[in-house]
Design a protein around this motif. Structure first.
Motif, PDB file in Angstrom:
ATOM      1  N   THR A 157      98.764  10.683  41.095  1.00  0.00           N
ATOM      2  CA  THR A 157      98.231  11.508  40.007  1.00  0.00           C
ATOM      3  C   THR A 157      99.260  11.531  38.880  1.00  0.00           C
ATOM      4  O   THR A 157     100.411  11.901  39.099  1.00  0.00           O
ATOM      5  CB  THR A 157      97.949  12.940  40.484  1.00  0.00           C
ATOM      6  N   CYS A 158      98.834  11.128  37.702  1.00  0.00           N
ATOM      7  CA  CYS A 158      99.705  11.061  36.526  1.00  0.00           C
ATOM      8  C   CYS A 158      98.973  11.703  35.355  1.00  0.00           C
ATOM      9  O   CYS A 158      98.432  11.012  34.485  1.00  0.00           O
ATOM     10  CB  CYS A 158     100.091   9.620  36.211  1.00  0.00           C
ATOM     11  N   THR A 159      98.929  13.041  35.356  1.00  0.00           N
ATOM     12  CA  THR A 159      98.139  13.776  34.365  1.00  0.00           C
ATOM     13  C   THR A 159      98.622  13.516  32.947  1.00  0.00           C
ATOM     14  O   THR A 159      97.813  13.352  32.023  1.00  0.00           O
ATOM     15  CB  THR A 159      98.189  15.275  34.684  1.00  0.00           C
ATOM     16  N   LEU A 160      99.928  13.463  32.754  1.00  0.00           N
ATOM     17  CA  LEU A 160     100.476  13.299  31.404  1.00  0.00           C
ATOM     18  C   LEU A 160     100.127  11.960  30.782  1.00  0.00           C
ATOM     19  O   LEU A 160     100.091  11.838  29.559  1.00  0.00           O
ATOM     20  CB  LEU A 160     102.001  13.447  31.441  1.00  0.00           C
ATOM     21  N   SER A 161      99.900  10.940  31.603  1.00  0.00           N
ATOM     22  CA  SER A 161      99.650   9.605  31.051  1.00  0.00           C
ATOM     23  C   SER A 161      98.387   9.575  30.200  1.00  0.00           C
ATOM     24  O   SER A 161      98.272   8.785  29.263  1.00  0.00           O
ATOM     25  CB  SER A 161      99.542   8.571  32.176  1.00  0.00           C
ATOM     26  N   HIS A 162      97.413  10.454  30.503  1.00  0.00           N
ATOM     27  CA  HIS A 162      96.174  10.499  29.713  1.00  0.00           C
ATOM     28  C   HIS A 162      96.421  11.077  28.323  1.00  0.00           C
ATOM     29  O   HIS A 162      95.658  10.804  27.394  1.00  0.00           O
ATOM     30  CB  HIS A 162      95.113  11.316  30.441  1.00  0.00           C
ATOM     31  N   THR A 163      97.472  11.868  28.186  1.00  0.00           N
ATOM     32  CA  THR A 163      97.823  12.437  26.888  1.00  0.00           C
ATOM     33  C   THR A 163      98.697  11.500  26.077  1.00  0.00           C
ATOM     34  O   THR A 163      98.535  11.382  24.855  1.00  0.00           O
ATOM     35  CB  THR A 163      98.559  13.778  27.083  1.00  0.00           C
ATOM     36  N   LEU A 164      99.610  10.797  26.731  1.00  0.00           N
ATOM     37  CA  LEU A 164     100.643  10.041  26.027  1.00  0.00           C
ATOM     38  C   LEU A 164     100.265   8.600  25.734  1.00  0.00           C
ATOM     39  O   LEU A 164     100.781   8.012  24.782  1.00  0.00           O
ATOM     40  CB  LEU A 164     101.937  10.063  26.847  1.00  0.00           C
ATOM     41  N   TYR A 165      99.382   8.005  26.529  1.00  0.00           N
ATOM     42  CA  TYR A 165      99.119   6.572  26.400  1.00  0.00           C
ATOM     43  C   TYR A 165      97.616   6.303  26.347  1.00  0.00           C
ATOM     44  O   TYR A 165      96.820   7.093  26.870  1.00  0.00           O
ATOM     45  CB  TYR A 165      99.733   5.796  27.585  1.00  0.00           C
ATOM     46  N   PRO A 166      97.213   5.188  25.724  1.00  0.00           N
ATOM     47  CA  PRO A 166      95.783   4.850  25.686  1.00  0.00           C
ATOM     48  C   PRO A 166      95.272   4.486  27.080  1.00  0.00           C
ATOM     49  O   PRO A 166      96.035   4.047  27.947  1.00  0.00           O
ATOM     50  CB  PRO A 166      95.725   3.642  24.731  1.00  0.00           C
ATOM     51  N   GLU A 167      93.992   4.681  27.288  1.00  0.00           N
ATOM     52  CA  GLU A 167      93.390   4.363  28.576  1.00  0.00           C
ATOM     53  C   GLU A 167      93.426   2.851  28.816  1.00  0.00           C
ATOM     54  O   GLU A 167      93.272   2.054  27.889  1.00  0.00           O
ATOM     55  CB  GLU A 167      91.943   4.855  28.633  1.00  0.00           C
ATOM     56  N   SER A 168      93.641   2.474  30.066  1.00  0.00           N
ATOM     57  CA  SER A 168      93.707   1.065  30.422  1.00  0.00           C
ATOM     58  C   SER A 168      93.163   0.891  31.826  1.00  0.00           C
ATOM     59  O   SER A 168      93.440   1.697  32.725  1.00  0.00           O
ATOM     60  CB  SER A 168      95.143   0.547  30.341  1.00  0.00           C
ATOM     61  N   THR A 169      92.377  -0.166  32.040  1.00  0.00           N
ATOM     62  CA  THR A 169      91.833  -0.442  33.363  1.00  0.00           C
ATOM     63  C   THR A 169      92.849  -1.137  34.257  1.00  0.00           C
ATOM     64  O   THR A 169      92.703  -1.156  35.471  1.00  0.00           O
ATOM     65  CB  THR A 169      90.579  -1.330  33.252  1.00  0.00           C
ATOM     66  N   SER A 170      93.881  -1.711  33.680  1.00  0.00           N
ATOM     67  CA  SER A 170      94.903  -2.432  34.437  1.00  0.00           C
ATOM     68  C   SER A 170      96.121  -1.538  34.626  1.00  0.00           C
ATOM     69  O   SER A 170      96.639  -0.967  33.662  1.00  0.00           O
ATOM     70  CB  SER A 170      95.298  -3.722  33.712  1.00  0.00           C
ATOM     71  N   GLN A 171      96.579  -1.432  35.864  1.00  0.00           N
ATOM     72  CA  GLN A 171      97.776  -0.634  36.136  1.00  0.00           C
ATOM     73  C   GLN A 171      99.018  -1.241  35.497  1.00  0.00           C
ATOM     74  O   GLN A 171      99.876  -0.530  34.980  1.00  0.00           O
ATOM     75  CB  GLN A 171      97.985  -0.491  37.648  1.00  0.00           C
ATOM     76  N   VAL A 172      99.099  -2.580  35.512  1.00  0.00           N
ATOM     77  CA  VAL A 172     100.232  -3.273  34.902  1.00  0.00           C
ATOM     78  C   VAL A 172     100.271  -2.995  33.406  1.00  0.00           C
ATOM     79  O   VAL A 172     101.330  -2.703  32.828  1.00  0.00           O
ATOM     80  CB  VAL A 172     100.157  -4.786  35.180  1.00  0.00           C
ATOM     81  N   GLN A 173      99.117  -3.058  32.748  1.00  0.00           N
ATOM     82  CA  GLN A 173      99.047  -2.766  31.316  1.00  0.00           C
ATOM     83  C   GLN A 173      99.471  -1.334  31.025  1.00  0.00           C
ATOM     84  O   GLN A 173     100.184  -1.059  30.052  1.00  0.00           O
ATOM     85  CB  GLN A 173      97.622  -3.002  30.820  1.00  0.00           C
ATOM     86  N   HIS A 174      99.063  -0.405  31.884  1.00  0.00           N
ATOM     87  CA  HIS A 174      99.390   1.004  31.690  1.00  0.00           C
ATOM     88  C   HIS A 174     100.899   1.226  31.799  1.00  0.00           C
ATOM     89  O   HIS A 174     101.492   1.961  30.991  1.00  0.00           O
ATOM     90  CB  HIS A 174      98.648   1.846  32.729  1.00  0.00           C
ATOM     91  N   ILE A 175     101.525   0.591  32.773  1.00  0.00           N
ATOM     92  CA  ILE A 175     102.968   0.771  32.971  1.00  0.00           C
ATOM     93  C   ILE A 175     103.754   0.128  31.834  1.00  0.00           C
ATOM     94  O   ILE A 175     104.717   0.718  31.313  1.00  0.00           O
ATOM     95  CB  ILE A 175     103.390   0.192  34.334  1.00  0.00           C
ATOM     96  N   THR A 176     103.374  -1.074  31.426  1.00  0.00           N
ATOM     97  CA  THR A 176     104.098  -1.746  30.339  1.00  0.00           C
ATOM     98  C   THR A 176     103.918  -1.000  29.017  1.00  0.00           C
ATOM     99  O   THR A 176     104.853  -0.930  28.209  1.00  0.00           O
ATOM    100  CB  THR A 176     103.632  -3.197  30.198  1.00  0.00           C
TER     101      THR A 176
END
Length: 439
Positions: A157-176
């Protein structure tokens, strides 16, 4: 060719299984190839930051990474090394990785941490909560809370990621994206909740506190893993067999919202002598004036509550950079609800834990005190971490910490705020019918 087709037709079951296996393998290999392309593009972008020239006398930026290898079922360490670590090292930042070995270690490590330019949290909600709690418990937290914080989402669960970063279907894209956002340097101020019990040291949260039946059922969802997509409904359905209705009673006292003071601009260079002299003179005058005035008594509101769930949440989910008041949202849900509605709403709350459904009592407060009846059992959920339920005082610390965010997300926040101001002034958005006037 005819012989091959005849063989495939005669062994059609094996042929079908082989075709499915081949298709799945091809899809898996294509996904790996796309992930490698994403990593390569991110590393090239990070290399551009590393190639920038700096003065010989300027020291390298120091970043301290708090990595929780146990996050994401033990996969967090590998995810960090493959997707985030190369980007940070190529950028020219002096990176120190601190791996936590047990729960609560990050709080202790923060007490011993020396000066650093950046703090990077690599994990999930639990890791974020531990790091900010350790940071704000320090004696010199006023100075350390000004250090910008980066968040690399690696947990379940990474609640803050929805506020700080654009949505992405790829986990690798989200981390980079998260790692690159740290290099780009854009930050947003986030509110923090200080939650203090009667005996223990305060705990700090960036999302909020939950207490009630939905939270209790949600923590048991993993027990029904064998039901696949029905596990969430099953957990909430079976929880209604133990006790119904699941009512939680307490007393709540709270203070209303506070006016937001103007934000002081960040100054990279030292102000002019006369500017510093004027500021010192003004602060002395204000402090003497405030000391001469009588302090107005706090206007506390009190109420008795009987609810199926109580939640106290920050505004970080829907961040508004231009709002004029600081407050936290208190949601007191109605106690009268059918079992069917409970199961349906429970599934919605798994996606948005602090959702305040229609018919609930909604309160905006800057500070509140929750009194529980003697002998109350159960647990709080504070940023998805479990704590024993007890009487607590919750205080809002507005804009306490600055987190790195994607520049496009910050731009969207500013555009949304500007559009809301136009609507409030009666002008409407540029493409609305009310904004066009006849000539």
């Amino acid at each position: 060719m005819a012989k091959v087709l005849t063989t495939l037709r005669q062994h059609w079951k094996k042929s079908t299984f082989g075709a499915c296996l081949l298709g799945w393998g091809g899809h898996w290999l294509y996904g790996k190839h796309c992930d490698n392309l994403v990593r390569r593009a991110a590393c090239q972008e990070a290399q551009a930051f590393g190639n920038q020239l700096i003065r010989a006398t300027m020291p390298l930026k120091k970043a301290t990474v708090f990595l929780n290898p146990a996050a994401c079922k033990g996969k967090a360490g590998n995810l960090f090394e493959k997707n985030a670590a190369p980007i940070l090292h190529l950028s020219g930042i002096d990176v120190t990785v601190v791996k936590t070995d047990y729960e609560g270690q990050a709080k202790k490590l923060l007490e011993l941490m020396e000066s650093t330019d950046l703090i990077i949290i690599a994990g999930g909600d639990g890791t974020v909560q531990e790091v900010i709690t350790g940071l704000l418990r320090r004696a010199d937290e006023a100075a350390f809370s000004k250090i910008p914080i980066g968040f690399i989402p690696l947990g379940k669960t990474c609640t803050l990621s929805h506020t700080l970063y654009p949505e992405s279907t790829s986990q690798v894209q989200h981390i980079t994206n998260a790692a690159l956002a740290i290099l780009k340097g854009e930050t947003v101020p986030l509110d923090v909740l200080e939650i203090k019990g009667e005996k223990e040291q305060p705990v700090f949260a960036v999302s909020g506190l939950r207490w009630g039946a939905y939270r209790d059922a949600g923590v048991k969802v993993s027990k029904y893993w064998y039901l696949g997509p029905l596990k969430t409904q099953a957990a909430h359905f079976f929880s209604t067999f133990k006790e119904w209705p699941q009512i939680h009673q307490a007393a709540l006292a709270y203070l209303g919202p506070t006016e937001r003071p103007p934000e002081e601009p960040d100054e990279t260079s030292r102000p002019h002598f006369f500017v510093r002299l004027y500021r010192k003179f003004r602060s002395c005058c204000l402090s003497s004036k405030e000391s001469s005035q009588e302090v107005a008594p706090e206007d506390w509101e009190e109420l008795k509550l009987s609810t199926i769930e109580l939640s106290i949440a920050t505004q970080n989910r829907q961040l508004d950079l231009t709002r004029t008041e600081d407050f936290m949202d208190i949601c007191i849900e109605a106690e009268s609800i059918s079992k069917g509605q409970f199961v349906q709403r429970g599934s919605q709350k798994m996606r948005d834990p602090h959702m305040c459904p229609e018919g609930s009592q909604h309160i905006q407060a800057s500070r509140c005190i929750l009194h529980l009846p003697e002998g109350t059992q159960g647990s709080f959920g504070i940023d998805n971490e479990e704590y024993e339920a007890m009487p607590v005082e919750v205080k809002l610390l507005p804009r306490k910490l600055r987190f790195f965010c994607d520049p496009s997300v910050r731009e969207q926040m500013l555009q949304a705020a500007a559009q809301q101001e136009l609507v409030a002034e009666g002008q409407g958005p540029p493409d609305s019918p009310g904004s066009h006037q006849g000539t």
